[in-house]
Design an enzyme around this catalytic site. Structure first.
Site, short mmCIF file in Angstrom:
data_model
loop_
_atom_site.label_atom_id
_atom_site.label_comp_id
_atom_site.label_asym_id
_atom_site.label_seq_id
_atom_site.Cartn_x
_atom_site.Cartn_y
_atom_site.Cartn_z
N HIS A 303 3.77 -8.42 4.86
CA HIS A 303 2.72 -8.38 3.85
C HIS A 303 3.05 -7.33 2.81
CE1 HIS A 303 -0.09 -10.88 6.19
NE2 HIS A 303 0.30 -10.19 7.24
N GLU A 352 -11.58 2.70 1.10
CA GLU A 352 -11.62 1.28 0.75
C GLU A 352 -13.06 0.76 0.78
OE1 GLU A 352 -9.15 -1.18 3.12
OE2 GLU A 352 -7.32 -0.03 2.73
N HIS A 381 -8.37 1.00 10.54
CA HIS A 381 -9.07 -0.27 10.48
C HIS A 381 -8.07 -1.41 10.61
CE1 HIS A 381 -8.19 1.23 6.45
NE2 HIS A 381 -8.25 0.01 5.96
#
Length: 446
Positions: A303, A352, A381
């Protein structure tokens, strides 16, 4: 240019009727007039402006800002913005707050569900409730995040925010936003960028409207550089829409609410301030359709960083990170050979803020559309155990399409504080960490 006889845009009285046409291009130099000949040629401050108008400069950046970043517009209006009355403090009972807030930064993950219309009797300004924020408008650093809910239009009331730019994201209900520069209509899947200090009024096009507001105290929003991507991709400049000139020539008492240094001030005008008959320059509100965002991703493995979704940025520091990045995750293809088709586990130097605009199927009996969550700096997270196991065990890694889903991710280098109102909200999910347990220990795997 727009002739006053064009019935699609303007009534013969000069009253704005809702701009159906827009100018395109982020940061462009525009010029637009609602009455032919209202723009002076070859200069901005003539001795006698056409049609008896007043020339007034609106500067959104320092005068000496580099040309490609400079934002300013000359407006040609029926009356100048100066007036003889004094501002007075305004309470208004609103929950529209500015840092410092009540609750210091917390390392716990948090999320709020969408807010319903129960018990709401408010216009856009009255219906703003602040969730979180950081920094200070007095030093031009940080951001704040707000819910809004409204059941009626702003009547003879306008608002201007000297503290920060506002990105308004409708999640239910279309809005008609009347500004000094013209009229913008926007609904779900779009957002409106309102520059600092620009006066505007929000009208509802239905019975109820709700959404989110991202308030930026720092460097004005700009498009991120594309670097090796090349000349196109992400939020393309041409897809931002600016209003055409429109005006109201009304002698009607109008309440102006002005926000400065976290305080609200009020003054009564004897006319509508939306009396700009023509304007030219690069400072303007915009709207943007998030479905037009051009997503970039891998075509091999792994990613890329979430910065590939960055639509707008407010720069701050090369190492520590942005004052704020505004990212859009649109419908897109997910690919990647031998790659986990989920965002992985991670910890970030930035905080975030994630919001789901629309398109997410109901999960465990819960509708997360319109919800917003936050993970403060360095808090771990990632996917819950059930989702991780399902994707890890998947036999088919063929490309798959994310349909309809639009979500927003905003990052900031500054830890986020919270309002007590946000902590007490019934929409706050108390068991947010449910599911973040039960991960399988496989080491050492034979």
């Amino acid at each position: 240019m727009n002739d006053i006889s064009d019935a699609k845009q303007f009534a013969a009285t000069g009253e704005a009727r809702g701009a159906l046409d827009y100018q395109v291009g982020f940061g462009n130099e525009f010029e637009t007039e609602a009455v032919v000949g209202a723009l002076p040629q070859g200069q901005n401050s003539p001795q006698r402006a056409p049609h008896g108008l007043y020339s007034e400069l609106v500067s959104g950046t320092a005068f000496y800002t580099p040309r490609h970043l400079n934002r300013r517009s000359y407006t040609f209006r029926i009356r100048p913005s100066v007036f003889s009355m004094d501002y007075q403090p305004w309470d208004g009972g609103v929950d529209f707050r500015t840092p410092p807030l009540d609750v210091p930064p917390l390392p716990n993950r948090m999320r709020w569900l969408q807010r319903k219309d129960e018990g709401v009797d408010a216009d856009f300004l009255e219906g703003i409730t602040t969730l979180m924020g950081c920094g200070s408008p007095n030093v031009h650093e940080g951001i704040a995040v707000h819910f809004y809910r409204a059941t009626r239009s702003m009547e003879n009331r306008v608002f201007s925010n000297a503290d920060g730019e506002m990105i308004i994201v409708p999640q239910q209900g279309d809005l008609r936003i009347v500004t000094e520069f013209g009229v913008i209509e926007a609904g779900p899947c779009e957002f409106v960028l309102m520059p600092r200090g620009v006066k505007f009024r929000v009208e509802l096009m239905g019975a109820f409207a709700r959404g989110l507001i991202y308030e930026n105290y720092g460097h004005p929003w700009v498009l991120p550089d594309l670097g090796l991507i090349g000349s196109n991709g992400l939020a393309n400049q041409i897809d931002f829409q600016a209003p055409v000139a429109s005006f109201e020539d009304k002698e009607v008492q109008t309440q102006l609410i002005h926000k400065l240094g976290g305080k609200h001030w009020t003054v009564d005008l004897d006319h509508s301030p939306f009396d700009v008959v023509a304007w030219r320059g690069s400072l303007t509100p915009y709207k943007y359709d998030m479905r037009k965002f051009v997503a970039m991703s891998t075509s091999t493995v792994d990613h890329p960083d979430p910065s590939i979704f960055c639509a707008l940025t407010s720069p701050a520091h090369d190492m520590s990170g942005c004052n704020a990045d505004f990212m859009i995750l649109p419908p897109r293809w997910i690919v990647g050979d031998k790659t986990l088709h989920l965002p992985g586990f991670h910890r970030n130097t930035v905080a975030e803020i994630s919001s789901i605009v629309c398109g997410l199927p109901e999960m465990n009996g819960m509708d997360l559309n319109g919800s917003i969550g936050v993970t403060n700096n360095w808090t771990p997270h990632g996917p819950d155990a059930k989702a991780f196991e399902a994707v890890r065990a998947a036999e088919n890694l063929d490309p798959r399409r994310v349909e309809n889903l639009i979500s927003i991710l905003v990052e900031t280098r500054y830890p986020l504080e919270f309002t007590q109102a946000a902590m007490d909200m019934k929409e706050r999910i108390r068991d947010i960490n449910a599911g973040l347990s039960g991960y399988v220990k496989r080491f050492p795997e034979g």
